[in-house]
Design an enzyme around this catalytic site. Structure first.
Site, PDB file in Angstrom:
ATOM      1  N   ASN A 402       0.820  -1.199   0.000  1.00 44.78           N
ATOM      2  CA  ASN A 402       0.000   0.000   0.000  1.00 44.78           C
ATOM      3  C   ASN A 402       0.866   1.265   0.000  1.00 44.78           C
ATOM      4  O   ASN A 402       1.000   1.929  -1.020  1.00 44.78           O
ATOM      5  CB  ASN A 402      -0.939  -0.015   1.215  1.00 44.78           C
ATOM      6  CG  ASN A 402      -1.975   1.082   1.170  1.00 44.78           C
ATOM      7  OD1 ASN A 402      -1.820   2.053   0.434  1.00 44.78           O
ATOM      8  ND2 ASN A 402      -3.020   0.943   1.939  1.00 44.78           N
ATOM      9  N   ASP A 403       1.486   1.555   1.121  1.00 47.09           N
ATOM     10  CA  ASP A 403       2.217   2.813   1.245  1.00 47.09           C
ATOM     11  C   ASP A 403       3.350   2.954   0.231  1.00 47.09           C
ATOM     12  O   ASP A 403       3.641   4.059  -0.220  1.00 47.09           O
ATOM     13  CB  ASP A 403       2.789   2.942   2.664  1.00 47.09           C
ATOM     14  CG  ASP A 403       1.686   2.971   3.708  1.00 47.09           C
ATOM     15  OD1 ASP A 403       0.623   3.559   3.413  1.00 47.09           O
ATOM     16  OD2 ASP A 403       1.876   2.407   4.794  1.00 47.09           O
TER      17      ASP A 403
END
Lengths: 476, 106
Positions: A402-403
């Site tokens: 995600n990040d």
């Protein structure tokens, strides 16, 4: 005999240096680890043969017990849990150093330690006084830093494990309380020297304060920064090994400890660099302090894709890049991922993995997890190598990451992840995101990549989704 | 305790050689891992974690001289010895497991 001992320690020290050196190169890393272990074994062996060593049955018994427990613990840990394991072991090392210091204190107060020390320094005039002060300060640093390393490591482990929330924990006047606690410890050490009569309660108070401080120190730091914290605590344990070496006038411990301390701090800095953060910012927990963008509303809409469509998209493209994240490892999806990759390659699709420096929970962690699943080393691409190739990539498959693909890191100065180098997955022609739900990533930040018109979401457990994808691709 | 500034040069002279050694060790510690690739960060950290268990030597020395010491010294010493050994043995074993995965692939 004494000379032989000293030579033995010297050889052990050479092993430490060569071992660490070997471990920093993939070709020799395995040998490096063996050389390190050999050096450690030699240091222990030499110590066992020191003249005048009593209580040998206790020593051997403890060594055997510790070895059995250590081997069992390491054998049972899963590869995904390695960071927690390292953290826990480091905590043990810190506690061991603190207990040694505590035992020394007990010996000083109730045994013959003080008498020995005073006999040693008598007649030395003010040099003796200097030595005494030096001794006390070293002893107290061992006690305090060991305690900090212990509770800090255990708390970091709990955060990684999810037993404690990975989010930074904050309370009013936190900075004041944390720094005050550190200052109080310094005051206590000064107090012991100025008023030795009251030293005993001060020592115990110092130990308790250090234990509390360890927890407070890790508390405001977010879960994503835990690897950096563990690496830092690791070098603190190295420092306590060095101070213990000073106390016992033992060169192997002193130099080994300094070596670990120095390389530990440097490794910590390297890790921070990979995340484009400074060590200070990480340790002060600044990551989320400026998190104004965390609650930003996302515009646009989520587009889902079915397994069949995704399979077609993948099988008929020529270049596919997989971005694996910790979510993939948690779902134990690296094996089906590897199977899908082999399947795609057999259909003539070029399929590679893009490894973000901090993918997983630690730098290099993702490589370990993927190679465990038999993924070929050549397919693992580092960020700098793969980033220029994203515009020519047909499909990027983001699995449980995600990040590390959040474009906000480049575009939104208000975002907590701003400035972190990312995998430029958004430049690819298509993006498929396999994700359990729309929950935010480890850093607690929304990801606008998911709202990109080129992005299709494939919701579900990574392992189940990938297995379905494999079947779908096979059926084409 | 007596204090006099006259001894200060003697003090500095006696400390300096040690300081040289320590500084060199610090530089060596940094230099030796200077070019470690990112893939090896985790194993290296794990390995140096095992190495920081060198405090095991201190535990042995402590227990070894606890003959005339009060019993809590022996208890604390043995406990720290067990913990440090777990740190060392477990640390090297875990590192070995991680590195074995790299070796399998050549």
């Amino acid at each position: 005999m004494e000379t032989l001992m000293e030579v033995g320690y010297l050889v052990a020290l050479v092993c430490f240096v060569l071992g660490i050196k070997g471990m920093s190169d993939p070709a020799t890393s395995n040998r490096g680890n063996l050389v390190l272990a050999l050096g450690m074994g030699l240091a222990v062996l030499v110590t066992l043969f020191l003249p005048g060593l009593s209580n040998l049955p206790y020593i051997l018994g403890s060594l055997v017990l510790g070895s059995v427990v250590g081997l069992r613990m390491s054998g049972q840990a899963k590869m995904t849990e390695m960071p927690q394991m390292v953290s826990l072991l480091n905590g043990f090392g810190g506690l061991a150093a603190a207990l040694v210091a505590l035992a020394e204190v007990v010996d000083l107060l109730y045994g013959e330690g003080l008498l020995r020390l005073l006999t040693q320094t008598s007649g030395m005039g003010s040099m003796g006084s200097y030595y005494l002060v030096f001794y006390i300060v070293t002893l107290m640093i061992s006690l305090s830093v060991g305690g900090i390393s212990f509770t800090g490591s255990v708390f970091a482990m709990a955060k990684l494990d999810g037993k404690v929330s990975g989010q930074p924990i904050r309370f009013p006047m936190q900075g004041l309380a944390t720094n005050g606690l550190l200052f109080a410890q310094v005051l206590l050490i000064v107090g012991m020297i100025l008023a030795p009569t009251y030293a005993e309660p001060m020592v115990y108070l110092l130990f308790v304060l250090s234990l509390v401080y360890g927890v407070l120190f890790v508390m405001p730091i977010g879960g994503a920064d835990m690897p950096v914290v563990i690496s830092f605590l690791n070098s603190l344990t190295g420092l306590t090994a060095a101070t213990t070496g000073l106390l016992f006038d033992n060169r192997a411990m002193l130099m080994g400890g300094v070596l670990v301390g120095a390389s530990g701090v440097y490794l910590t800095v390297l890790m921070c660099k990979a995340m484009n953060r400074t060590l200070g910012a990480v340790l002060l927990g600044q990551f989320n302090a400026s998190g104004g963008g965390a609650g930003r509303e996302m515009n646009g809409q989520i587009r889902e894709i079915g397994t069949y469509d995704a399979a077609v998209l993948l099988a008929y493209s020529s270049r596919v890049v997989v971005v694996p994240g910790y979510g993939m490892a948690v779902a134990q999806a690296q094996h089906p991922m590897h199977e899908l990759e082999k399947l795609l390659v057999s259909k003539g699709v070029q399929c590679r993995y893009a490894i973000h420096p901090v993918a997983g929970r630690m730098p290099g962690h993702m490589n370990v997890l993927l190679t465990e699943a038999d993924v070929s080393y050549d397919l693992l691409m580092e960020m700098e190598a793969i980033n220029p190739e994203f515009p020519q990539t047909d499909v990027v498959v983001v699995v449980g990451a995600n990040d590390v693909v959040n474009p906000a890191a480049e575009t939104d100065p208000g975002s907590p992840v701003y400035g972190m180098p990312i995998l430029k997955a958004y430049q690819a022609k298509n993006i498929i995101v396999i994700k359990r739900s729309m929950a935010a990533g480890y850093a607690g930040v929304e990801n606008e990549l998911f709202y990109d018109p080129k992005t299709r979401m494939l919701f579900g457990d990574a392992k189940a989704v990938l297995s379905e994808l494999i079947q779908a691709v096979k059926g084409l | 305790m007596e204090w006099s500034l006259q001894d200060l040069p003697t003090l500095i002279n006696s400390v300096l050689p040690h300081l040289y050694l320590l500084l060199l060790a610090v530089f060596l510690g940094i230099e030796v891992i200077g070019r470690v690739p990112q893939v090896l960060h985790t194993p290296l950290m794990s390995g140096s974690n095992a190495l920081s268990g060198v405090v095991v030597v201190g535990s042995i020395l402590l227990v070894g001289k606890a003959e005339q010491a009060p019993w809590p010294v022996l208890v604390l010493g043995c406990l720290s010895l067990v913990l440090a050994t777990v740190n060392v043995v477990g640390g090297f074993a875990v590192t070995g497991r991680m590195l074995n995965m790299f070796r399998k692939k050549k």
